[in-house]
Write a protein that holds these residues in place. Structure first.
Motif, short mmCIF file in Angstrom:
data_model
loop_
_atom_site.label_atom_id
_atom_site.label_comp_id
_atom_site.label_asym_id
_atom_site.label_seq_id
_atom_site.Cartn_x
_atom_site.Cartn_y
_atom_site.Cartn_z
N LEU A 29 39.02 45.32 45.97
CA LEU A 29 40.13 44.60 45.53
C LEU A 29 40.70 45.11 44.11
O LEU A 29 40.06 45.77 43.49
N ILE A 30 41.88 44.54 43.82
CA ILE A 30 42.47 44.78 42.29
C ILE A 30 41.67 44.68 41.30
O ILE A 30 40.92 43.49 41.05
N ARG A 31 41.36 45.55 40.43
CA ARG A 31 40.88 45.20 39.12
C ARG A 31 41.80 45.55 38.02
O ARG A 31 42.73 46.39 37.81
N TYR A 32 41.44 44.79 36.79
CA TYR A 32 42.24 44.88 35.60
C TYR A 32 41.17 45.10 34.72
O TYR A 32 40.23 44.02 34.57
N GLU A 33 41.60 45.76 33.77
CA GLU A 33 40.77 45.86 32.24
C GLU A 33 40.64 44.61 31.73
O GLU A 33 39.80 44.36 31.21
N ASP A 34 41.87 43.98 31.36
CA ASP A 34 42.06 42.49 30.77
C ASP A 34 42.76 41.63 31.62
O ASP A 34 44.16 41.73 31.73
N VAL A 35 42.02 40.83 32.23
CA VAL A 35 42.66 39.86 32.97
C VAL A 35 43.71 38.79 32.41
O VAL A 35 44.77 38.52 32.91
N TYR A 36 43.31 38.58 31.05
CA TYR A 36 44.31 37.77 30.50
C TYR A 36 45.45 38.69 30.35
O TYR A 36 46.75 37.98 30.29
N ALA A 37 45.44 39.62 29.75
CA ALA A 37 46.71 40.40 29.32
C ALA A 37 47.43 40.72 30.68
O ALA A 37 49.02 40.72 30.56
N VAL A 107 42.28 27.17 37.50
CA VAL A 107 42.14 28.80 37.60
C VAL A 107 43.56 29.24 37.39
O VAL A 107 44.38 28.86 38.03
N GLY A 108 43.57 30.46 36.71
CA GLY A 108 44.82 31.29 36.53
C GLY A 108 44.29 32.43 37.24
O GLY A 108 43.52 33.15 37.66
N VAL A 109 45.59 33.12 37.91
CA VAL A 109 45.54 34.26 38.79
C VAL A 109 46.17 35.60 37.99
O VAL A 109 47.37 35.52 37.89
N ALA A 110 45.50 36.45 37.60
CA ALA A 110 46.21 37.77 37.00
C ALA A 110 47.26 38.44 37.86
O ALA A 110 48.22 38.84 37.19
N GLU A 111 47.37 38.70 39.09
CA GLU A 111 47.83 39.29 39.66
C GLU A 111 49.16 38.63 40.07
O GLU A 111 50.28 39.67 40.40
N ASN A 112 49.49 37.19 39.97
CA ASN A 112 50.71 36.84 40.31
C ASN A 112 51.05 35.71 39.31
O ASN A 112 52.18 35.20 39.23
N GLY A 113 50.26 35.55 38.16
CA GLY A 113 50.67 34.59 37.19
C GLY A 113 50.48 33.04 37.52
O GLY A 113 51.03 32.17 37.04
N ALA A 114 49.88 32.88 38.74
CA ALA A 114 49.82 31.34 39.36
C ALA A 114 48.68 30.66 38.71
O ALA A 114 47.76 31.43 38.14
N VAL A 115 48.58 29.32 38.70
CA VAL A 115 47.67 28.31 38.00
C VAL A 115 47.42 27.33 39.24
O VAL A 115 48.31 26.84 39.50
N ASP A 139 41.43 27.53 30.80
CA ASP A 139 40.53 28.21 30.00
C ASP A 139 40.72 29.73 30.21
O ASP A 139 40.90 29.93 31.29
N LYS A 140 40.53 30.55 29.23
CA LYS A 140 40.78 31.90 29.39
C LYS A 140 39.51 32.54 29.99
O LYS A 140 39.99 33.38 31.20
N PRO A 141 38.21 31.86 30.16
CA PRO A 141 37.17 32.60 31.36
C PRO A 141 37.70 32.05 32.65
O PRO A 141 37.10 32.74 33.74
N ALA A 142 38.42 31.13 32.89
CA ALA A 142 38.96 30.65 34.46
C ALA A 142 40.21 31.58 34.80
O ALA A 142 40.41 31.17 35.96
N ALA A 188 58.03 26.75 31.82
CA ALA A 188 56.58 26.57 32.02
C ALA A 188 56.08 27.38 30.94
O ALA A 188 56.12 28.57 30.83
N THR A 189 55.14 26.74 29.97
CA THR A 189 54.32 27.41 29.11
C THR A 189 52.82 27.19 29.45
O THR A 189 52.29 25.99 29.61
N ILE A 190 52.10 28.13 29.46
CA ILE A 190 50.91 28.07 29.51
C ILE A 190 49.91 28.35 28.42
O ILE A 190 50.03 29.46 27.76
N TYR A 191 49.15 27.20 28.13
CA TYR A 191 48.40 27.72 26.88
C TYR A 191 46.88 27.97 27.25
O TYR A 191 46.44 27.52 28.28
N VAL A 192 46.50 29.09 27.02
CA VAL A 192 45.13 29.77 27.25
C VAL A 192 44.17 29.26 26.39
O VAL A 192 44.43 29.90 25.05
N ILE A 193 43.04 28.58 26.51
CA ILE A 193 42.37 28.42 25.39
C ILE A 193 41.32 29.43 25.31
O ILE A 193 40.48 29.84 26.33
N GLU A 194 40.99 30.09 24.22
CA GLU A 194 40.19 31.40 23.91
C GLU A 194 38.73 30.93 24.47
O GLU A 194 38.15 30.00 24.04
#
Length: 194
Positions: A29-37, A107-115, A139-142, A188-194
């Motif tokens: 599967l796709i992997r990202y170095e930084d899923v938040y980025a 949960v947030g999804v890095a590949e498509n920006g969905a929550v 949450d960022k870990p989510a 739509a504004t997504i606030y991500v908690i560190e």
């Protein structure tokens, strides 16, 4: 035997054999170095905004200011203020004037920006789709890399309704022009908690 019964019996007799679902090799599967980025990059490319915050309580003052503005603001997050439970039974016509809605995501999804948002997190299932400006907190870990990972962490049978939401409402079916907020939230504004 009626024609309807004949058709239903024919369908029942001619069912295909059940096939096991394929086993996914999670190593390909796709992997990202930084899923938040990646999450931020994709969500902003589709019209959303992403802000990193240290604690959820940072949104308390924003909520207070929004409510003081006189606009119809709905809060569904207990950690930042009183939850507006009265909107549970509101109809679409009663909710159409909602200017801002504050909702907790799962949960947030890095590949498509969905929550992913469960119905219980929405207070009223119309809320994220009828408000003018949607504010989601996760949450960022989510944040996970792919939809495969998201479905592993979401229990779709837990509640009667839930949705993946990716940014503001948008359509490009009219003269090939992208229109933001055509049939849902204009922002739509997504606030991500560190």
């Amino acid at each position: 035997m009626s024609a309807r019964e004949k058709i239903l019996n024919a369908i029942a007799i001619n069912q295909p054999e059940l096939t096991a679902l394929p086993v996914m090799d999670r190593n390909v599967l796709i992997r990202y170095e930084d899923v938040y980025a990646q999450f931020k990059k994709v969500l902003e490319s589709i019209g959303g905004k992403v802000e990193l915050i240290q604690k959820i309580t940072e949104l308390k003052n924003k909520l207070i200011a929004d409510k003081a503005s006189g606009n119809f603001v709905v809060n569904a997050i207990a950690a930042i203020g009183e939850v507006d439970n009265q909107v549970v039974s509101f109809t679409a016509s009663e909710l159409e004037k909602v200017e801002r809605a504050y909702i907790r995501g799962t949960v947030g999804v890095a590949e498509n920006g969905a929550v992913w948002i469960y119905e219980s997190q929405m207070v009223n299932r119309l809320l994220p789709f009828i408000c003018q400006h949607l504010i989601i907190v996760i949450d960022k870990p989510a944040i996970v890399p792919t939809m495969h990972h998201a479905y592993d962490s979401v229990d779709v049978a837990r509640e009667g309704f839930g949705a993946f939401i990716a940014g503001p409402s948008k359509t490009a079916d009219i003269e090939q022009s992208l229109v933001i907020g055509a049939h849902g939230a204009r922002s739509a504004t997504i606030y991500v908690i560190e």
